[in-house]
Write an enzyme that holds these catalytic residues in place. Structure first.
Site, PDB file in Angstrom:
ATOM      1  N   HIS A  75       0.825  -1.220   0.000  1.00 24.20           N
ATOM      2  CA  HIS A  75       0.000   0.000   0.000  1.00 24.20           C
ATOM      3  C   HIS A  75       0.858   1.268   0.000  1.00 24.20           C
ATOM      4  O   HIS A  75       0.502   2.274   0.611  1.00 24.20           O
ATOM      5  CB  HIS A  75      -0.960   0.032   1.188  1.00 24.20           C
ATOM      6  CG  HIS A  75      -1.957  -1.079   1.208  1.00 24.20           C
ATOM      7  ND1 HIS A  75      -3.233  -0.953   0.713  1.00 24.20           N
ATOM      8  CD2 HIS A  75      -1.852  -2.368   1.639  1.00 24.20           C
ATOM      9  CE1 HIS A  75      -3.882  -2.098   0.852  1.00 24.20           C
ATOM     10  NE2 HIS A  75      -3.059  -2.978   1.411  1.00 24.20           N
ATOM     11  N   ASN A 148     -10.226  -3.013   2.407  1.00 24.46           N
ATOM     12  CA  ASN A 148      -9.914  -3.033   0.977  1.00 24.46           C
ATOM     13  C   ASN A 148     -11.195  -2.860   0.173  1.00 24.46           C
ATOM     14  O   ASN A 148     -12.297  -2.915   0.732  1.00 24.46           O
ATOM     15  CB  ASN A 148      -9.274  -4.372   0.598  1.00 24.46           C
ATOM     16  CG  ASN A 148      -7.777  -4.412   0.875  1.00 24.46           C
ATOM     17  OD1 ASN A 148      -7.147  -3.386   1.142  1.00 24.46           O
ATOM     18  ND2 ASN A 148      -7.202  -5.600   0.818  1.00 24.46           N
ATOM     19  N   HIS A 339      -3.865   1.298  12.131  1.00 24.63           N
ATOM     20  CA  HIS A 339      -3.600   0.096  12.924  1.00 24.63           C
ATOM     21  C   HIS A 339      -4.923  -0.558  13.305  1.00 24.63           C
ATOM     22  O   HIS A 339      -5.782   0.093  13.911  1.00 24.63           O
ATOM     23  CB  HIS A 339      -2.802   0.491  14.172  1.00 24.63           C
ATOM     24  CG  HIS A 339      -2.537  -0.630  15.134  1.00 24.63           C
ATOM     25  ND1 HIS A 339      -2.495  -1.940  14.742  1.00 24.63           N
ATOM     26  CD2 HIS A 339      -2.298  -0.616  16.470  1.00 24.63           C
ATOM     27  CE1 HIS A 339      -2.248  -2.705  15.805  1.00 24.63           C
ATOM     28  NE2 HIS A 339      -2.132  -1.916  16.856  1.00 24.63           N
ATOM     29  N   TYR A 362       0.833  -3.939  12.115  1.00 19.91           N
ATOM     30  CA  TYR A 362       0.687  -2.509  11.796  1.00 19.91           C
ATOM     31  C   TYR A 362       1.510  -1.622  12.719  1.00 19.91           C
ATOM     32  O   TYR A 362       2.185  -0.692  12.277  1.00 19.91           O
ATOM     33  CB  TYR A 362      -0.793  -2.103  11.776  1.00 19.91           C
ATOM     34  CG  TYR A 362      -1.476  -2.677  10.552  1.00 19.91           C
ATOM     35  CD1 TYR A 362      -1.698  -4.049  10.440  1.00 19.91           C
ATOM     36  CD2 TYR A 362      -1.837  -1.879   9.483  1.00 19.91           C
ATOM     37  CE1 TYR A 362      -2.264  -4.605   9.302  1.00 19.91           C
ATOM     38  CE2 TYR A 362      -2.409  -2.420   8.343  1.00 19.91           C
ATOM     39  CZ  TYR A 362      -2.618  -3.787   8.263  1.00 19.91           C
ATOM     40  OH  TYR A 362      -3.168  -4.331   7.140  1.00 19.91           O
TER      41      TYR A 362
HETATM   42 FE1  HDE Z   1      -2.411  -4.736   5.440  1.00 18.74          FE
HETATM   43  N1  HDE Z   1      -0.627  -3.920   5.912  1.00 18.74           N
HETATM   44  N2  HDE Z   1      -1.728  -6.542   6.022  1.00 18.74           N
HETATM   45  N3  HDE Z   1      -4.134  -5.637   4.821  1.00 18.74           N
HETATM   46  N4  HDE Z   1      -3.110  -2.991   4.824  1.00 18.74           N
HETATM   47  C1  HDE Z   1      -0.297  -2.629   5.735  1.00 18.74           C
HETATM   48  O1  HDE Z   1       0.790  -1.282   7.310  1.00 18.74           O
HETATM   49  C2  HDE Z   1      -0.617  -6.758   6.758  1.00 18.74           C
HETATM   50  C3  HDE Z   1      -4.450  -6.955   4.900  1.00 18.74           C
HETATM   51  C4  HDE Z   1      -4.369  -2.703   4.385  1.00 18.74           C
HETATM   52  O2  HDE Z   1      -3.324   3.519   3.917  1.00 18.74           O
HETATM   53  C5  HDE Z   1       1.028  -2.279   6.366  1.00 18.74           C
HETATM   54  O3  HDE Z   1       1.078   0.936   7.578  1.00 18.74           O
HETATM   55  C6  HDE Z   1      -0.520  -8.147   7.119  1.00 18.74           C
HETATM   56  C7  HDE Z   1      -5.847  -7.181   4.660  1.00 18.74           C
HETATM   57  C8  HDE Z   1      -4.469  -1.316   4.015  1.00 18.74           C
HETATM   58  O4  HDE Z   1      -1.685   3.458   5.363  1.00 18.74           O
HETATM   59  C9  HDE Z   1       1.443  -3.581   7.055  1.00 18.74           C
HETATM   60  C10 HDE Z   1      -1.604  -8.751   6.544  1.00 18.74           C
HETATM   61  C11 HDE Z   1      -6.368  -5.933   4.406  1.00 18.74           C
HETATM   62  C12 HDE Z   1      -3.203  -0.778   4.255  1.00 18.74           C
HETATM   63  C13 HDE Z   1       0.326  -4.512   6.667  1.00 18.74           C
HETATM   64  C14 HDE Z   1      -2.362  -7.742   5.872  1.00 18.74           C
HETATM   65  C15 HDE Z   1      -5.282  -4.988   4.500  1.00 18.74           C
HETATM   66  C16 HDE Z   1      -2.376  -1.847   4.755  1.00 18.74           C
HETATM   67  C17 HDE Z   1       2.025  -1.661   5.426  1.00 18.74           C
HETATM   68  C18 HDE Z   1      -1.954 -10.225   6.582  1.00 18.74           C
HETATM   69  C19 HDE Z   1      -7.808  -5.579   4.053  1.00 18.74           C
HETATM   70  C20 HDE Z   1      -2.747   0.637   3.988  1.00 18.74           C
HETATM   71  C21 HDE Z   1       2.129  -0.209   5.815  1.00 18.74           C
HETATM   72  C22 HDE Z   1      -2.355 -10.678   7.825  1.00 18.74           C
HETATM   73  C23 HDE Z   1      -8.732  -5.825   5.116  1.00 18.74           C
HETATM   74  C24 HDE Z   1      -3.014   1.539   5.146  1.00 18.74           C
HETATM   75  C25 HDE Z   1       1.293  -0.069   6.968  1.00 18.74           C
HETATM   76  C26 HDE Z   1      -2.647   2.953   4.784  1.00 18.74           C
HETATM   77  C27 HDE Z   1      -1.049  -1.696   5.130  1.00 18.74           C
HETATM   78  C28 HDE Z   1       0.302  -5.785   7.083  1.00 18.74           C
HETATM   79  C29 HDE Z   1      -3.530  -8.040   5.127  1.00 18.74           C
HETATM   80  C30 HDE Z   1      -5.495  -3.596   4.281  1.00 18.74           C
HETATM   81  C31 HDE Z   1       2.822  -4.119   6.711  1.00 18.74           C
HETATM   82  C32 HDE Z   1       0.575  -8.761   7.943  1.00 18.74           C
HETATM   83  C33 HDE Z   1      -6.599  -8.508   4.721  1.00 18.74           C
HETATM   84  C34 HDE Z   1      -5.698  -0.598   3.471  1.00 18.74           C
HETATM   85  O5  HDE Z   1       1.486  -3.437   8.440  1.00 18.74           O
END
Ligand code: HDE
Length: 681
Positions: A75, A148, A339, A362
């Protein structure tokens, strides 16, 4: 205010304290020293070496050297806007969250939309899921709904997330391809991790190429819990429903836009808000009683499953209006830290193993990205209520905590700050009974990877199905390994024999020899054919040259604008174009600066007979719009032009001589957006 934690309850008011306008001021160093010279470094003689003593030069260049922070690992490319949320319906029956109880209150929000795969500088319109992360600045602290635009996910357990991301990111040997899943490692991951089947169907569908951030749904994805005053819990899925409906590009259009306007989505959102067309999303919830946990035929803890809306209706409970662009992209959009663990009393988690892992990730990622544990003090991340605890120090600490006591329990400060009881608004985790053996395994109830992938396929209209087939053909057409391609064909035969057969030969491997799915269920809510259709904020390219019919064109343009449509004029030159009867319009574009993919429709008035190049460009422009199924209208000499170019009478091509009828038909066609039946003529 100087940035202290004084608990103002409006986010705008709080941010105001941090805004600085340098306009009209004298230039100073960061120490406030006025600078008398900013173009020349301090040297020993005009042709001599630069002196180490030059503190101004060193401060300026050092700051510059440190201006980048790590981009988000996923993202990375996103765009944030401010807004407010207002509840329609008191949800007290289900939750003690105050912002879900008081219908008179407006809760400030910050929303960041994003792509998942691409780097910070990648294009907006690539095929990908879109992030839809909302921070509610509530009176009980920040609540983040980090979702999402697709209601399911690739994997079921968070421990696989690094593998998934390694597979879809550019391949590590040469960093190719950027922001695209059309390569070997991604499809190798898919075929060897078949829980991804349902998500892949969404990624290959039109949902992964949204027309606008303003025209896509949002989903919390996981099953969460709402908990009321009595401690009673319900399972919940969160939805955002866009007022303008859910709409998409066609692939060729999205593909071309990555070159023509890589900032297409941010331009679209920024522009809409600047023009006062504030995007609106309604918040919906699907609610399931605790005792019905096992009633749906799949496991509600499995993030590869959605709850069909026909089985569990979405209750609309409030609306969010996005009404203000950021003042500074870095300070707000880049530094905002979402977060999943930012919750308020009345909202709780479930044991979804994907959700549980995100609860760790997060906070961890922000520590690296924002350089330490005090990122909650950055203006965009601050709650609008005060925070009090014994956490101290760390990089970039801004709060000046008073007194000597920074521990609990204590007598010197009367044992404060003190925990709040539930009655006083303290967060209390829902007391779910948990018992089990320590085990690394997938629950049997997570084993069905294909039924809902087929449900999605069954729910698509014929054009949507064709787009999915073409997306598979494109993506696998770029995969080099025959073995991987064959594995994908075999895998998707489990979803639909028709689908797998339709792309197998095209990508150079064997079609399935049998198999297929027995699932016949469909869910009409999943098809974009059934979404809200609206002409509001649609962009129309108006092609005209000198001498156009003034009164007629003025009438059409005024009518379009009154309907909330945005016409933009393309002519031979940028500037004023003269029509008959003294009517003048302002051309904003030429064919050099604008392409048909930037518009939703075309209104052709006249092609200059003198200018062959103009006519040729117009023909290309309209032909491309036609091939993207877009409405085309013509009046005056434009009608003649349509005839010559063999477009008259085709579906979605409107050429009326009665102006009232013309305008009504054109507006209706603009709302319809695409004329898929053109394929058939
Ligand atoms: Fe994320 N995801 N994600 N994700 N995600 C990040 O956090 C992560 C997942 C989503 O506009 C990171 O700040 C893991 C699902 C959005 O700043 C990180 C897993 C969904 C955003 C991270 C998932 C999301 C992130 C990277 C599997 C939809 C952007 C930078 C368990 C429900 C937020 C950050 C923004 C961002 C980890 C799966 C949505 C690395 C470990 C499912 C919208 O923390």
């Amino acid at each position: 205010m100087d940035g202290r934690n004084d608990g103002k309850n409006s986010k705008d008011e709080q941010l105001e304290a941090f805004r600085v306008d340098d306009k009209g001021e004298k230039l100073t160093t960061n120490q406030g020293l006025k600078v008398s010279e900013d173009e020349f470094s301090l040297k020993a003689g005009v042709r001599g070496p630069t002196l180490l003593e030059d503190f101004h030069f060193r401060e300026k260049v050092t700051h510059f050297d440190h201006e980048r922070i790590p981009e988000r690992v996923v993202h990375a490319r996103g765009f944030g806007v401010h807004g407010e949320f207002q509840l329609y319906k008191n949800m007290q029956k289900y939750t003690r969250a105050k912002f879900l109880q008081d219908t008179s209150k407006k809760t400030p929000v910050f929303v960041r939309f994003s792509t998942v795969n691409g780097a910070r500088g990648s294009a907006d319109t690539v095929r990908d899921a879109r992030g839809f992360a909302t921070k509610f600045y509530t009176e009980e602290g920040n609540y983040d709904l980090v979702g999402n635009n697709i209601p399911v996910f690739f994997i079921q357990d968070a421990i696989k997330f690094p593998d998934l991301v390694h597979a879809f990111k550019p391949e590590p040997d040469n960093d190719i391809p950027q922001a695209s899943t059309a390569h070997d490692t991604f499809w190798d991951f898919v075929a060897n991790n078949q829980e991804s089947a349902h998500m892949i169907m969404w990624i290959m569908s039109d949902r992964a190429i949204p027309r606008s951030f303003r025209m896509m749904e949002g989903f919390g994805v996981h099953t969460f819990r709402l908990v009321n005053e009595q401690g009673q819990a319900h399972f919940v899925k969160f939805h955002w429903k866009p007022a303008l409906g859910t709409h998409s590009f066609v692939w060729d259009e999205a593909h071309k836009l990555t070159g023509i306007d890589p900032d297409y989505h941010r331009n679209d959102l920024w522009g809409a808000i600047e023009k006062g067309f504030y995007p609106v999303f309604e918040l919906g919830v699907q609610i399931l009683a605790e005792e019905d946990e096992f009633s749906l035929g799949f496991d509600i803890l499995d993030a590869t499953k959605l709850w069909p809306e026909e089985d569990i209706p979405v209750m609309i409970i409030g609306k969010m209006t996005l009404n203000r662009n950021v003042d500074n992209f870095f300070a707000e959009t880049e530094q905002v830290a979402f977060h999943l663990g930012n919750v308020v009393p009345g909202i709780d988690f479930t044991n979804d193993p994907l959700l549980q892992g995100r609860l760790f990730s997060y906070l961890d990622t922000q520590l690296l990205r924002l350089g330490g544990p005090n990122f909650h003090e950055i203006p965009i991340n601050r709650p609008v209520v005060p925070f009090h605890n014994n956490q101290r120090e760390g990089f970039h600490r801004q709060t000046i905590n008073l007194g000597k006591v920074s521990y609990h329990r204590n007598s010197l400060a009367g044992d404060t700050p003190a925990p709040a009881s539930v009655e006083e608004g303290g967060y209390a985790t829902y007391q779910e009974k948990v018992e089990g053996v320590k085990i690394r395994a997938r629950s049997e109830s997570f084993a069905d990877h294909f039924s809902q992938a087929t449900l999605f396929w069954n729910s698509m209209s014929p054009p949507e199905k064709m787009h999915i087939i073409e997306a598979f053909r494109f993506e696998l057409g770029k995969v080099k390994s025959e073995s991987v391609k064959q594995q994908v064909v075999d895998m998707f035969t489990n979803v639909s024999l028709e689908l797998a057969t339709a792309f197998a030969v095209n990508v150079g491997v064997n079609p399935p020899i049998g198999g297929g799915s027995t699932v016949t269920k469909s869910s009409p809510a999943l098809s974009q054919e059934n979404t809200t259709k609206s002409e509001i904020t649609r962009k129309v390219a108006v092609i005209l040259t000198e001498g156009f019919n003034g009164p007629e064109v003025k009438y059409v343009l005024d009518s379009l604008m009154n309907a909330g449509i945005v016409p933009e004029i393309i002519s031979e030159n940028i500037g004023t174009v003269q029509g008959t009867n003294g009517v003048e319009v302002k051309a904003e574009h030429t064919f050099l600066t604008s392409k048909s993919v930037l518009f939703d429709a075309v209104y052709m008035i006249r092609g200059s007979d003198k200018n062959i190049k103009f006519n040729k460009d117009a023909a290309y422009f309209i032909d491309e719009a036609f091939s993207h199924y877009k409405p085309i209208g013509a009046t005056g000499e434009g009608i003649e032009w349509l005839k010559v170019n063999n477009l008259e009478g085709k579906p979605g091509v409107i050429s009326e001589t009665d102006m009232t009828v013309f305008v009504n038909e054109l507006i209706e066609a603009i709302a319809a957006h695409r004329f898929w039946q053109r394929k058939l003529v």
